[in-house]
Design an enzyme around this catalytic site. Structure first.
Site, PDB file in Angstrom:
ATOM      1  N   ASP A 190       0.872  -1.172   0.000  1.00 58.34           N
ATOM      2  CA  ASP A 190       0.000   0.000   0.000  1.00 58.34           C
ATOM      3  C   ASP A 190       0.913   1.228   0.000  1.00 58.34           C
ATOM      4  O   ASP A 190       2.108   1.131   0.321  1.00 58.34           O
ATOM      5  CB  ASP A 190      -0.885  -0.051   1.251  1.00 58.34           C
ATOM      6  CG  ASP A 190      -1.711   1.205   1.428  1.00 58.34           C
ATOM      7  OD1 ASP A 190      -2.270   1.685   0.435  1.00 58.34           O
ATOM      8  OD2 ASP A 190      -1.779   1.710   2.568  1.00 58.34           O
ATOM      9  N   ASP A 192      -0.239   5.082   0.878  1.00 61.97           N
ATOM     10  CA  ASP A 192      -0.504   6.050   1.937  1.00 61.97           C
ATOM     11  C   ASP A 192      -0.386   5.408   3.317  1.00 61.97           C
ATOM     12  O   ASP A 192      -0.992   4.361   3.582  1.00 61.97           O
ATOM     13  CB  ASP A 192      -1.900   6.650   1.775  1.00 61.97           C
ATOM     14  CG  ASP A 192      -2.033   7.504   0.521  1.00 61.97           C
ATOM     15  OD1 ASP A 192      -1.023   7.663  -0.186  1.00 61.97           O
ATOM     16  OD2 ASP A 192      -3.136   7.998   0.250  1.00 61.97           O
ATOM     17  N   ARG A 235     -14.371  12.374  -0.851  1.00 57.50           N
ATOM     18  CA  ARG A 235     -13.166  13.157  -0.597  1.00 57.50           C
ATOM     19  C   ARG A 235     -12.672  13.866  -1.859  1.00 57.50           C
ATOM     20  O   ARG A 235     -12.234  15.025  -1.811  1.00 57.50           O
ATOM     21  CB  ARG A 235     -12.068  12.260  -0.020  1.00 57.50           C
ATOM     22  CG  ARG A 235     -12.328  11.836   1.424  1.00 57.50           C
ATOM     23  CD  ARG A 235     -11.281  10.861   1.921  1.00 57.50           C
ATOM     24  NE  ARG A 235     -11.416   9.552   1.273  1.00 57.50           N
ATOM     25  CZ  ARG A 235     -10.481   8.605   1.275  1.00 57.50           C
ATOM     26  NH1 ARG A 235      -9.334   8.838   1.894  1.00 57.50           N
ATOM     27  NH2 ARG A 235     -10.680   7.450   0.691  1.00 57.50           N
ATOM     28  N   LYS A 323      -7.525  -3.823  -4.965  1.00 54.16           N
ATOM     29  CA  LYS A 323      -6.142  -4.039  -4.522  1.00 54.16           C
ATOM     30  C   LYS A 323      -5.769  -5.518  -4.600  1.00 54.16           C
ATOM     31  O   LYS A 323      -4.668  -5.874  -5.039  1.00 54.16           O
ATOM     32  CB  LYS A 323      -5.960  -3.522  -3.094  1.00 54.16           C
ATOM     33  CG  LYS A 323      -5.927  -2.008  -2.990  1.00 54.16           C
ATOM     34  CD  LYS A 323      -5.504  -1.552  -1.596  1.00 54.16           C
ATOM     35  CE  LYS A 323      -5.238  -0.063  -1.557  1.00 54.16           C
ATOM     36  NZ  LYS A 323      -4.660   0.381  -0.286  1.00 54.16           N
ATOM     37  N   ASP A 346      -2.011  -1.052   5.752  1.00 57.46           N
ATOM     38  CA  ASP A 346      -2.380  -0.586   7.087  1.00 57.46           C
ATOM     39  C   ASP A 346      -3.876  -0.430   7.301  1.00 57.46           C
ATOM     40  O   ASP A 346      -4.325  -0.312   8.442  1.00 57.46           O
ATOM     41  CB  ASP A 346      -1.721   0.772   7.360  1.00 57.46           C
ATOM     42  CG  ASP A 346      -2.359   1.899   6.547  1.00 57.46           C
ATOM     43  OD1 ASP A 346      -2.879   2.842   7.161  1.00 57.46           O
ATOM     44  OD2 ASP A 346      -2.354   1.821   5.303  1.00 57.46           O
TER      45      ASP A 346
END
Length: 406
Positions: A190, A192, A235, A323, A346
């Site tokens: 990942d 971020d 967002r 993903k 995470d």
């Protein structure tokens, strides 16, 4: 026609002696003890040697071959000449039975306290697993101990050792031993809050004056409280009207996670292939991946019209399922089975990817993610992942030094 020599098989019922020497180390100890044991009929079955702060422990298992008393006497004289303590234990056969069902248990912490080691090794013993060997593979920036274990059930140990790890503030991984830990792998990360310390969309939102609003939505999405795709659209809508040039500003502001360069550099040296999958944006991720030698990139794309962000994304959203699909696609392109993949993430949107990989690692993750991943890393250094793969810190530093000299 002559027949090829057949491999020699030691008699499983043959009498054996285990010689264990301890004391101050010095050059020539190993030579002296093996010269003493050079007798007809004596064969070497196993050897273990370790030196810690100049203190030697050397164990030698040999067949006796009718030379028991002579071998003991010669070994005792050799030990006396070296000022070493000698213990001798008789037995039968090799130690092959303890090698069945082999696993590697890795303990990682900052610090690792004695009570944590006691709790984990005690749980291993309770579950019928035997510790065959222990070594330290890193001391800085975290301490990592690697235990070769036999006789344990991996799923049971993963479940029970994770409880001990949580109780004692360390990380524990249970992995297959042998060839499963060797050879080329695909490592997919990942981006971020994993490869980088930032959330790219929050950096973009700061330019729109809506950083706190976007951060609150991100937090809920990472905790699994709201659907990721829905949260992404919400967002990105906050970015409407920003000039495309802010992407350059954000690329310049991105901060790599400590140890990220070391992790990538070391894995590439070993012939691994790297990939990144991001719920963020390829406009920022792709240049970073190229800089780090990362071959595969998957992420979302921002729609831009007339040099301005529209507040929308292009194409399907790379979400939790996306993903995992990217991991499978990367592995297929490298002709690697999923068992040869490692995934690091995470957030809740990484869970499918972590589950699909041969080894799923939760990196400073939410409790939900830590509970479902194969193992976790709870220190802020991404290169700690190397230790879970059995790569010692000393070898990493030696390779870096060799490159610097050359």
């Amino acid at each position: 026609m002559s027949q090829p020599n057949q491999p020699h098989q030691p008699d499983p019922n043959a009498r054996t002696l285990l010689f264990t020497l301890t004391g101050a180390d010095r050059p020539g100890v190993t030579t002296t003890i093996f010269e003493a044991l050079s007798l007809p009929g004596v064969e070497v079955l196993d050897v273990e040697q370790v030196v810690v702060r100049g203190h030697l422990s050397l164990a030698v298992l040999v067949t006796v071959g009718g030379q028991e008393h002579k071998a003991v006497g010669r070994a005792q004289r050799a030990a006396t000449s070296l000022n070493l303590q000698l213990d001798v234990v008789p037995g039968k056969g090799d130690n092959a039975p303890r090698r069945d069902n082999r696993l590697v248990v890795t303990i990682l912490g900052n610090p690792v306290l004695p009570e944590a080691v006691a709790a984990i090794t005690g749980r291993l013993a309770k579950d019928g697993a035997n510790i065959d060997r222990v070594r330290r593979i890193s001391r800085y920036p975290v301490t990592t101990l690697e235990l070769d274990v036999s006789g344990g059930d991996p799923e049971t140990l993963r479940r029970e050792l994770s409880l001990e790890a949580a109780a004692h503030s360390v990380d524990v991984a249970v992995s297959p031993a042998g060839l499963a830990r060797r050879g080329r792998r695909l490592v997919v990360m990942d981006v971020d809050s994993t490869l980088i310390r930032d959330e790219v969309i929050e950096l973009l939102a700061a330019h729109a004056g809506r950083a706190q609003e976007v951060a609150a939505i991100t937090e809920r999405a990472m905790a699994g409280e709201i659907d990721f795709a829905e949260s992404l659209h919400e967002r990105v809508a906050c970015l409407k009207g920003l000039p495309e040039s802010v992407l350059d500003d954000v690329r310049a502001a991105v901060r790599l996670t400590p140890g990220a360069r070391t992790l990538c550099r070391t894995l590439l040296r070993l012939g691994f292939t790297l990939g990144v999958v991001s719920g963020g944006f390829v406009e920022v991720v792709a240049p970073l991946a190229e800089e780090l030698g990362i071959a595969h990139v998957a992420g979302n794309r921002l729609e831009v019209r007339d040099g301005v962000l529209t507040g929308r994304v292009l194409g399907p959203v790379v979400d939790r399922a996306g993903k995992a699909e990217a991991l499978r696609r990367f592995a297929a392109s490298e002709s690697l089975s999923l068992s040869r993949t490692v995934a690091i993430g995470d957030g809740a949107n990484d869970l499918d990817m972590l589950a699909a990989a041969g080894l799923g690692i939760a990196f400073n993750a939410k409790p939900l993610v830590r509970a479902q991943a194969d193992t976790s890393v709870s220190v802020p250094y991404l290169d700690a992942v190397l230790y879970l793969l059995g790569i010692p810190r000393a070898e990493v530093e030696e390779a870096d030094l060799a490159d610097a000299v050359s």
